[in-house]
Each structure stands twice: as C-alpha cells, then as structure tokens.
Design an enzyme around this catalytic site. Structure first.
Site, PDB file in Angstrom:
ATOM      1  CG  ASP A   1      18.305 -43.908  28.046  1.00  0.00           C
ATOM      2  OD1 ASP A   1      17.338 -43.893  27.266  1.00  0.00           O
ATOM      3  OD2 ASP A   1      19.042 -42.921  28.242  1.00  0.00           O
TER       4      ASP A   1
ATOM      5  CE1 TYR B   1      15.850 -40.659  35.607  1.00  0.00           C
ATOM      6  CE2 TYR B   1      15.297 -38.342  35.922  1.00  0.00           C
ATOM      7  CZ  TYR B   1      15.083 -39.554  35.285  1.00  0.00           C
ATOM      8  OH  TYR B   1      14.098 -39.659  34.330  1.00  0.00           O
TER       9      TYR B   1
ATOM     10  CG  ASP C   1      24.528 -43.993  27.338  1.00  0.00           C
ATOM     11  OD1 ASP C   1      25.189 -44.236  26.297  1.00  0.00           O
ATOM     12  OD2 ASP C   1      23.324 -44.281  27.445  1.00  0.00           O
TER      13      ASP C   1
ATOM     14  NE  ARG D   1      21.049 -41.026  27.198  1.00  0.00           N
ATOM     15  CZ  ARG D   1      20.673 -41.105  25.922  1.00  0.00           C
ATOM     16  NH1 ARG D   1      21.584 -41.184  24.962  1.00  0.00           N
ATOM     17  NH2 ARG D   1      19.403 -41.129  25.589  1.00  0.00           N
TER      18      ARG D   1
END
Length: 226
Positions: free
Chosen positions: A43, A71, A85, A177
């Site tokens: 993203d 991550y 987000d 997310r």
C-alpha cells in the site's frame, strides 16, 4: 553465440506514499523495456521490501508472490478509519485505557494460525471485474467474502499509550489492515494501522534492498538492455 534474453530481479525499499506501480513505472522507464512487474503490492502508506522483476524474470512473479511475508508496524487502539490505515480520517471509537497487554495478547492469539479474513474495502482485490477500492471511493458497498489465510506469527513487541507494536509472519493474501480492524473489534475499542514495513518475502530481506533513487541512477548508468 546468441545473447541470453535479459532478466533481472530487484529488491527495493518502497518509499512512503509511492504505489507499487509507481515503482514499477520508474524501473521500467530506467530500463527502457516493457516487461517489468512487481511481486506483491505494498500500500502507498506502507514502506519496505518490494520485489521487482524485469525481462524473462517476470515469469517468476507468481512464485515470489506465494512466499511468506513478514511485517513490522503499529496499530492504534481506541480509534479507527474507513480504510483501517491513515488514508482516511481518524474517528474515535471507545476509550482503550482499561486494556492491558494481556488483553491484547489474548485477542492476538485468536488472530494467529489458520484464520478466515475479510479483506478491507480499500484494497486492490477485484470483485465483478472492478477493484474494490474504486467502488469504495465512490461510496459503493461491495460484499467481501472471508478468505483463508495463515498468520504464522503475531508477536507484540511493545504496548504503550494505546499503541501496539507488532511483528507478523503471514501467508500470501493476508491484509495487515484487516488484522488491525479485527483486533479492534475483539477488544471492543476499534483500531487502525498507523505504520507498516514489509521486512521479508521468503528468504529475501529488507536489509538487502536498494534505495529507489540510487538504484535508478545505477540502472541509467548501464549499457541499454535489448
């Protein structure tokens, strides 16, 4: 002797606010060839490891995309956003001050392992031939079906001032997310992802990645590919 067709794999640290396609376009223009693609979207508000394949190596994109991802980042509790987000405005949900790290770890345990996950509306998944984020931005509601994903590791590295710092190892197709959304729902206070860095894809590490502009300069200094 005939020259072998060109193929190359680039590991890039995607800059903040760049789309994955922005990076592909930059590399494609520098290489001056058409066959360039990325092996897994990041993203715009995420940074970290992006694999770019060029020439004959574009045939390897699917194999790279199928590898486990890792991550690190942060979730904020007590508030949420439409996109989960910082792409959309933050709105308060509920006071998270009563929550302890044990509460957070208990909720995280329920989101670890083989789970069913509903992708966020603001994502690049196609439903009915259209990317759902395009519908979301027009205010059109699209029914998203839950999909099986694997969250192999979900480690809380810090919990302070309602901010959860984490490290996650997960399968292809996992939306961090969505984990923020689901964590907020399980805790009853809402949550959103405030930062995200992809640190690993399979055996490829972020520490091996190039800074984009320096890579582009290096490519431009080479003899032109054919």
């Amino acid at each position: 002797m005939q020259e072998q067709p060109y193929g190359e794999v680039f590991l890039i640290d995607k800059p903040l606010e760049w789309t994955s396609f922005d990076v592909v376009k930059k590399v494609r223009n520098a290489l001056k060839i058409k066959k360039v693609g990325h092996a897994g979207t990041l993203d715009p508000l995420a940074t970290g490891l992006l694999i770019i394949c060029a020439g004959k190596m574009t045939k390897q994109i699917e194999s790279f995309m199928g590898q486990e991802k890792e991550y690190s980042g942060t979730f904020v509790l007590g508030e949420t956003t439409e996109s989960f987000d910082l792409e959309k405005p933050v709105t308060p949900v509920a006071d998270p001050s009563h929550l302890t790290i044990d509460d957070v770890k208990a909720a995280v345990a329920e989101l670890t392992g083989d789970i069913l996950q509903v992708p966020p509306m603001h994502s690049a998944i196609k439903v009915g031939g259209k990317r759902v984020y395009e519908s979301a931005r027009k205010g059109i509601d699209v029914k998203m079906e839950p999909r099986p994903v694997q969250v192999r590791e979900f480690e809380i590295t810090k919990f302070e001032n309602h901010v959860v710092s984490f490290r996650i190892s997960c399968s292809k197709g996992t939306y961090i997310r969505s984990l923020a959304r689901d964590l907020g729902e399980k805790l009853g206070v809402g949550a959103y992802m405030s930062s995200l860095i992809r640190t690993r894809i399979g055996d490829f590490q972020l520490s091996e990645a190039h800074e984009l502009n320096s890579l582009i300069e290096e490519i431009k200094a080479r003899p032109q590919q054919t």
